[in-house]
Design a protein around this motif. Structure first.
Motif, PDB file in Angstrom:
ATOM      1  N   GLN A   7       0.822  -1.210   0.000  1.00  0.00           N
ATOM      2  CA  GLN A   7       0.000   0.000   0.000  1.00  0.00           C
ATOM      3  C   GLN A   7       0.854   1.258   0.000  1.00  0.00           C
ATOM      4  O   GLN A   7       0.369   2.339  -0.331  1.00  0.00           O
ATOM      5  CB  GLN A   7      -0.959  -0.013   1.195  1.00  0.00           C
ATOM      6  CG  GLN A   7      -2.052  -1.069   1.064  1.00  0.00           C
ATOM      7  CD  GLN A   7      -3.173  -0.879   2.073  1.00  0.00           C
ATOM      8  OE1 GLN A   7      -3.075  -1.268   3.219  1.00  0.00           O
ATOM      9  NE2 GLN A   7      -4.260  -0.273   1.623  1.00  0.00           N
ATOM     10  N   ASP A   8       2.125   1.137   0.400  1.00  0.00           N
ATOM     11  CA  ASP A   8       3.077   2.239   0.294  1.00  0.00           C
ATOM     12  C   ASP A   8       3.859   2.094  -1.004  1.00  0.00           C
ATOM     13  O   ASP A   8       4.316   1.006  -1.347  1.00  0.00           O
ATOM     14  CB  ASP A   8       4.043   2.235   1.486  1.00  0.00           C
ATOM     15  CG  ASP A   8       3.350   2.558   2.794  1.00  0.00           C
ATOM     16  OD1 ASP A   8       2.322   3.245   2.769  1.00  0.00           O
ATOM     17  OD2 ASP A   8       3.847   2.117   3.850  1.00  0.00           O
ATOM     18  N   ASN A   9       4.020   3.189  -1.709  1.00  0.00           N
ATOM     19  CA  ASN A   9       4.622   3.169  -3.045  1.00  0.00           C
ATOM     20  C   ASN A   9       6.125   3.465  -2.969  1.00  0.00           C
ATOM     21  O   ASN A   9       6.522   4.572  -2.595  1.00  0.00           O
ATOM     22  CB  ASN A   9       3.922   4.212  -3.919  1.00  0.00           C
ATOM     23  CG  ASN A   9       4.275   4.073  -5.380  1.00  0.00           C
ATOM     24  OD1 ASN A   9       5.382   3.687  -5.725  1.00  0.00           O
ATOM     25  ND2 ASN A   9       3.321   4.372  -6.254  1.00  0.00           N
ATOM     26  N   PRO A  10       6.994   2.508  -3.326  1.00  0.00           N
ATOM     27  CA  PRO A  10       8.444   2.743  -3.278  1.00  0.00           C
ATOM     28  C   PRO A  10       8.910   3.885  -4.170  1.00  0.00           C
ATOM     29  O   PRO A  10       9.994   4.436  -3.948  1.00  0.00           O
ATOM     30  CB  PRO A  10       9.030   1.412  -3.753  1.00  0.00           C
ATOM     31  CG  PRO A  10       7.988   0.393  -3.432  1.00  0.00           C
ATOM     32  CD  PRO A  10       6.681   1.097  -3.663  1.00  0.00           C
ATOM     33  N   LYS A  28      -3.486  11.314   1.270  1.00  0.00           N
ATOM     34  CA  LYS A  28      -4.654  12.174   1.127  1.00  0.00           C
ATOM     35  C   LYS A  28      -5.809  11.439   0.475  1.00  0.00           C
ATOM     36  O   LYS A  28      -6.963  11.553   0.886  1.00  0.00           O
ATOM     37  CB  LYS A  28      -4.282  13.419   0.305  1.00  0.00           C
ATOM     38  CG  LYS A  28      -5.376  14.462   0.240  1.00  0.00           C
ATOM     39  CD  LYS A  28      -4.872  15.721  -0.457  1.00  0.00           C
ATOM     40  CE  LYS A  28      -5.945  16.808  -0.465  1.00  0.00           C
ATOM     41  NZ  LYS A  28      -5.449  18.040  -1.147  1.00  0.00           N
ATOM     42  N   LYS A  29      -5.503  10.675  -0.561  1.00  0.00           N
ATOM     43  CA  LYS A  29      -6.519   9.852  -1.217  1.00  0.00           C
ATOM     44  C   LYS A  29      -6.284   8.407  -0.815  1.00  0.00           C
ATOM     45  O   LYS A  29      -5.259   7.817  -1.131  1.00  0.00           O
ATOM     46  CB  LYS A  29      -6.431   9.987  -2.745  1.00  0.00           C
ATOM     47  CG  LYS A  29      -7.507   9.212  -3.487  1.00  0.00           C
ATOM     48  CD  LYS A  29      -7.418   9.438  -4.990  1.00  0.00           C
ATOM     49  CE  LYS A  29      -8.516   8.668  -5.722  1.00  0.00           C
ATOM     50  NZ  LYS A  29      -8.451   8.865  -7.187  1.00  0.00           N
ATOM     51  N   ARG A  30      -7.237   7.833  -0.090  1.00  0.00           N
ATOM     52  CA  ARG A  30      -7.064   6.493   0.451  1.00  0.00           C
ATOM     53  C   ARG A  30      -7.992   5.505  -0.259  1.00  0.00           C
ATOM     54  O   ARG A  30      -9.045   5.888  -0.758  1.00  0.00           O
ATOM     55  CB  ARG A  30      -7.353   6.468   1.958  1.00  0.00           C
ATOM     56  CG  ARG A  30      -6.458   7.392   2.772  1.00  0.00           C
ATOM     57  CD  ARG A  30      -6.795   7.307   4.245  1.00  0.00           C
ATOM     58  NE  ARG A  30      -6.521   5.979   4.760  1.00  0.00           N
ATOM     59  CZ  ARG A  30      -5.417   5.655   5.421  1.00  0.00           C
ATOM     60  NH1 ARG A  30      -4.492   6.568   5.644  1.00  0.00           N
ATOM     61  NH2 ARG A  30      -5.228   4.439   5.874  1.00  0.00           N
ATOM     62  N   TYR A  31      -7.585   4.238  -0.222  1.00  0.00           N
ATOM     63  CA  TYR A  31      -8.386   3.172  -0.832  1.00  0.00           C
ATOM     64  C   TYR A  31      -8.847   2.167   0.226  1.00  0.00           C
ATOM     65  O   TYR A  31      -8.974   0.989  -0.043  1.00  0.00           O
ATOM     66  CB  TYR A  31      -7.561   2.470  -1.913  1.00  0.00           C
ATOM     67  CG  TYR A  31      -7.261   3.359  -3.094  1.00  0.00           C
ATOM     68  CD1 TYR A  31      -8.157   3.502  -4.155  1.00  0.00           C
ATOM     69  CD2 TYR A  31      -6.072   4.093  -3.137  1.00  0.00           C
ATOM     70  CE1 TYR A  31      -7.869   4.324  -5.228  1.00  0.00           C
ATOM     71  CE2 TYR A  31      -5.782   4.919  -4.209  1.00  0.00           C
ATOM     72  CZ  TYR A  31      -6.685   5.030  -5.249  1.00  0.00           C
ATOM     73  OH  TYR A  31      -6.402   5.857  -6.310  1.00  0.00           O
ATOM     74  N   HIS A  63      -1.288   6.276  -2.246  1.00  0.00           N
ATOM     75  CA  HIS A  63      -1.747   5.138  -1.459  1.00  0.00           C
ATOM     76  C   HIS A  63      -2.270   4.071  -2.417  1.00  0.00           C
ATOM     77  O   HIS A  63      -3.063   4.363  -3.320  1.00  0.00           O
ATOM     78  CB  HIS A  63      -2.860   5.568  -0.490  1.00  0.00           C
ATOM     79  CG  HIS A  63      -3.338   4.472   0.397  1.00  0.00           C
ATOM     80  ND1 HIS A  63      -4.673   4.200   0.591  1.00  0.00           N
ATOM     81  CD2 HIS A  63      -2.667   3.574   1.150  1.00  0.00           C
ATOM     82  CE1 HIS A  63      -4.801   3.181   1.426  1.00  0.00           C
ATOM     83  NE2 HIS A  63      -3.605   2.789   1.778  1.00  0.00           N
ATOM     84  N   GLN A  64      -1.806   2.853  -2.248  1.00  0.00           N
ATOM     85  CA  GLN A  64      -2.229   1.756  -3.108  1.00  0.00           C
ATOM     86  C   GLN A  64      -3.323   0.937  -2.420  1.00  0.00           C
ATOM     87  O   GLN A  64      -3.312   0.785  -1.190  1.00  0.00           O
ATOM     88  CB  GLN A  64      -1.044   0.821  -3.386  1.00  0.00           C
ATOM     89  CG  GLN A  64       0.257   1.525  -3.755  1.00  0.00           C
ATOM     90  CD  GLN A  64       0.230   2.082  -5.145  1.00  0.00           C
ATOM     91  OE1 GLN A  64       0.492   3.267  -5.346  1.00  0.00           O
ATOM     92  NE2 GLN A  64      -0.087   1.253  -6.109  1.00  0.00           N
ATOM     93  N   ALA A  65      -4.233   0.417  -3.187  1.00  0.00           N
ATOM     94  CA  ALA A  65      -5.222  -0.515  -2.637  1.00  0.00           C
ATOM     95  C   ALA A  65      -4.519  -1.804  -2.235  1.00  0.00           C
ATOM     96  O   ALA A  65      -3.561  -2.231  -2.885  1.00  0.00           O
ATOM     97  CB  ALA A  65      -6.310  -0.803  -3.659  1.00  0.00           C
TER      98      ALA A  65
END
Length: 318
Positions: free
Chosen positions: A96-99, A122-125, A197-199
């Motif tokens: 969910q965290d983007n490297p 800020k934008k969450r999935y 933010h990744q799903a």
């Protein structure tokens, strides 16, 4: 070494290979010298076996294996002790965290001299009812109490100067409040950066709704420790003396009133039949106990000893 990437994890066997390859791709494309520190927090799946395989193929992979699940704060504490990079990045292992955020985080700490850069999703999935709304309320309370203008205390993606992580003590469930712990330690150059933010791709979240209650209780603990951690007598002793004084004055008033009635031959109830006498006595007892609590807290503070908080079973490439 430029970067230490600290990744605590619990049962993330499906995401680990993909996360590792993603991080390596980012590191190579930016020519970073780096180490990846996995902290296996008592996983019961094949996470540790996967980490062992990764460590055999690359000396950049280091790892710590806990004998059981001790919690994210203890995992971060162990990772911080092992870290050697100029900038330390923390991130979750669930993808969910983007490297790809790492180069900019490194730039802000290394080149712009921030002590901490905290991610803001800020934008969450996530589920709006079970995670997003409670998270917003929790972060609002945390901002008000801590005085730090951060929108997302819970974000696992953060960047630190090495000096910061070596001089703060992350314990209990205080991983949410590392910026506040750093602020209390004198590292005040803190900023926030909006991150992607990744799903969640595999599995389910390891944190339940109770984490917000625990978080608020931890926030109160940090507030108390930052205000009175070095001198608990200032709080308990002050309150104790105040309550004892109020109780004593109340008891004195009751006694004088009784003598007045006796002197003037005015009928009056017995002192022991007056409920205010017992209220005054109780307030005096509570005041005494508070004072003693402050005294005992001072003694404990001055005689405390460091103790082992977790058991490390194995380490790799350390």
């Amino acid at each position: 070494m430029q970067l230490s990437i600290v990744i605590p994890l619990l049962n993330e066997e499906k995401s680990l290979p993909e996360l590792y390859n993603w991080i390596v791709e980012v590191m190579l494309s930016n020519s970073f010298s780096y180490e990846i520190i996995f902290i296996n927090d008592g996983s019961t799946d094949h996470s540790w076996q996967i980490i062992e395989d990764l460590a055999t193929t690359s000396q950049n992979v280091k790892a710590i294996h806990f004998k059981k699940n001790y919690g994210k704060s203890q995992a971060l504490h162990a990772g911080f002790l092992m870290a050697k990079g100029e900038v330390v990045i923390t991130m979750d292992a669930d993808l969910q965290d983007n490297p790809e955020e790492i180069p900019e985080l490194y730039h802000l700490v290394h080149n712009e001299n921030y002590d901490i850069v905290s991610g803001w999703k800020k934008k969450r999935y996530d589920n709006v009812v079970t995670k997003n709304l409670p998270s917003k309320l929790f972060n609002l309370a945390a901002r008000k109490v801590s005085g730090l203008a951060l929108h997302d205390f819970n974000c696992g993606l953060k960047a630190y100067k090495l000096e910061v992580v070596k001089n703060i003590d992350v314990y209990g469930e205080m991983h949410r409040y590392i910026p506040l712990l750093a602020k209390n330690a004198g590292y005040t150059n803190i900023r926030e950066k909006e991150v992607k933010h990744q799903a969640r791709k595999y599995g389910e979240t390891k944190f339940g709704s109770e984490r917000f209650l625990h978080g608020l209780l931890d926030l109160i603990t940090i507030w108390f420790l930052s205000k009175f951690g070095k001198n608990p007598m200032h709080l308990f002793g002050g309150l104790g003396i105040l309550m004892f004084f109020i109780g004593f004055l109340s008891a004195l008033y009751i006694g004088i009133s009784k003598l007045y009635h006796l002197y003037n031959h005015v009928p009056d109830i017995l002192v022991t039949q007056n409920p205010w006498f017992f209220i005054a006595l109780t307030v005096m007892v509570i005041g005494t106990l508070l004072f003693l609590s402050g005294f005992i807290a001072e003694l404990i503070l001055r005689t405390q000893r460091k103790h082992e908080r977790y058991k490390v079973s194995k380490t790799l490439n350390h």
